[in-house]
Design an enzyme around this catalytic site. Structure first.
Site, PDB file in Angstrom:
ATOM      1  N   ASP A  19      44.309  78.018  14.193  1.00 59.83           N
ATOM      2  CA  ASP A  19      44.205  77.850  15.579  1.00 59.83           C
ATOM      3  C   ASP A  19      42.552  78.071  16.349  1.00 59.83           C
ATOM      4  O   ASP A  19      42.265  77.592  17.331  1.00 59.83           O
ATOM      5  CB  ASP A  19      45.170  78.413  16.386  1.00 59.83           C
ATOM      6  CG  ASP A  19      45.153  79.910  16.520  1.00 59.83           C
ATOM      7  OD1 ASP A  19      44.193  80.424  15.808  1.00 59.83           O
ATOM      8  OD2 ASP A  19      46.053  80.427  17.228  1.00 59.83           O
TER       9      ASP A  19
ATOM     10  N   LYS B 173      51.114  80.470   9.481  1.00 57.47           N
ATOM     11  CA  LYS B 173      50.582  81.943   9.929  1.00 57.47           C
ATOM     12  C   LYS B 173      51.063  82.357  11.272  1.00 57.47           C
ATOM     13  O   LYS B 173      50.811  81.344  12.037  1.00 57.47           O
ATOM     14  CB  LYS B 173      49.001  82.069   9.289  1.00 57.47           C
ATOM     15  CG  LYS B 173      48.440  83.175   9.865  1.00 57.47           C
ATOM     16  CD  LYS B 173      47.018  83.287   9.161  1.00 57.47           C
ATOM     17  CE  LYS B 173      46.063  82.846  10.050  1.00 57.47           C
ATOM     18  NZ  LYS B 173      45.939  83.218  11.526  1.00 57.47           N
TER      19      LYS B 173
ATOM     20  N   GLU C  33      41.894  91.029   9.987  1.00 53.55           N
ATOM     21  CA  GLU C  33      40.817  90.760  10.762  1.00 53.55           C
ATOM     22  C   GLU C  33      39.946  91.877  11.408  1.00 53.55           C
ATOM     23  O   GLU C  33      40.811  92.626  12.169  1.00 53.55           O
ATOM     24  CB  GLU C  33      41.053  89.717  11.629  1.00 53.55           C
ATOM     25  CG  GLU C  33      39.793  89.163  12.317  1.00 53.55           C
ATOM     26  CD  GLU C  33      40.113  87.890  13.312  1.00 53.55           C
ATOM     27  OE1 GLU C  33      40.787  87.220  13.075  1.00 53.55           O
ATOM     28  OE2 GLU C  33      38.990  87.421  13.851  1.00 53.55           O
TER      29      GLU C  33
HETATM   30  O1  KIV Z   1      42.441  80.783  13.176  1.00 52.09           O
HETATM   31  C1  KIV Z   1      41.905  81.217  12.389  1.00 52.09           C
HETATM   32  O2  KIV Z   1      40.951  80.278  11.768  1.00 52.09           O
HETATM   33  C2  KIV Z   1      42.036  82.242  11.690  1.00 52.09           C
HETATM   34  C3  KIV Z   1      41.115  82.869  10.621  1.00 52.09           C
HETATM   35  C4  KIV Z   1      39.917  83.432  11.316  1.00 52.09           C
HETATM   36  C5  KIV Z   1      41.904  83.997   9.975  1.00 52.09           C
HETATM   37  O3  KIV Z   1      43.114  82.836  12.210  1.00 52.09           O
END
Ligand code: KIV
Length: 280
Positions: free
Chosen positions: A61, A130, A198
């Protein structure tokens, strides 16, 4: 509209290459082999990264900040995610594509989360979703996995909570390290096949990686995680900045694009373009 899932079985051959499964990703940890996941938001980038041999593409996102011009990931909608994830899936033949559940698509109720994940699999064709959060998301993770939906967790700095927590390194205090370890163990216990970690100190990234038997994928989490994830715009040098400390550019596409646009513009002014070879 439904599209076939990107990877429908572990033995499915796509072209000459087998589409990777969550088991293949878990095997990286078993073998002790480090791996890279990059974000992708469109068809050509997905195709290039897939052909470069990356095992995992994330339709993050971060689409919000990197492509749509938002100040954060908060405004990104499920429709935005489905639209971009579908393009990425059309470009990826071998890489396993993960789609982010955007802010407020799973926080209100587990049913919302199930439906949102279902859309990403059925309409976009991703293999896995995710979501951000640890212990508090474990129930939803278990339900998704029970329904046949692979889940990647995301702990540490969670950008969807920027309005509460800011973009701050996590895990600097002992209690917060304990919470992160609990989060990771809860996600793995609920069936998550991997966990993004992260912005935590390297030692914390190491402890989390040792605490779970699923692969950890670090971003600003030091060198000890099983894999690393970076945002493609950062890797290609597309963003103006400021850049997070963990970002490393391997190209300067901002300059390449600027120079190309200026060269073409100059040739149009001079009359060199279009030449006879570009003319019908
Ligand atoms: O949204 C995203 O790109 C992420 C990554 C930075 C892990 O969650």
């Amino acid at each position: 509209m439904s599209v076939p899932s990107q990877q429908s079985s572990s033995s499915e051959a796509v072209g000459h290459q087998k589409a990777l499964t969550v088991r293949d990703i878990q095997d990286y940890k078993t073998r002790g082999e480090r791996f890279l996941m990059l974000t992708a938001y469109d068809y050509p980038t997905a195709q290039i990264l897939d052909q470069a041999g990356l095992p995992l593409l994330l339709v993050g996102d971060s689409l919000g900040n990197n492509v749509l011009g938002y100040p954060s990931t908060v405004p990104v909608t499920l429709d935005d995610m489905v639209h971009h994830a579908a393009a990425v899936c059309r470009g990826a033949r071998r890489a396993l594509v993960v789609g982010d559940l955007p802010f407020m698509s799973y926080q209100v109720s587990p049913e919302d989360g199930m439906r949102a994940a279902g859309r990403l699999l059925k309409e976009a064709g991703v293999t896995a979703v995710k979501l951000e959060g640890g212990v508090r998301c474990a129930g939803l993770v278990a339900r998704l996995v029970d329904a046949g939906i692979p889940v990647m967790g995301h702990i540490g700095l969670t950008p969807q909570s920027v309005n509460l927590l800011g973009y701050r390194v996590q895990g600097r205090q002992a209690e917060s390290v304990d919470r992160l370890l609990d989060d990771a163990v809860a996600l793995a216990g609920a069936g998550a096949f991997s966990i993004v970690v992260e912005a935590v100190p390297a030692e914390v990234g190491k402890r989390i990686t040792e605490a779970v038997d699923v692969p950890t994928i670090g971003i600003g989490a030091g060198p000890h995680t099983d894999g690393q994830v970076l945002v493609i715009n950062d890797v290609l040098g597309l963003n103006a900045g400021p850049h997070p400390r963990f970002a490393k550019a391997y190209a300067d596409l901002r300059s390449v694009i600027t120079d190309a646009a200026k060269s073409l513009s100059a040739e149009i002014t001079s009359g060199d373009y279009p030449g006879p070879e570009h003319t019908y």
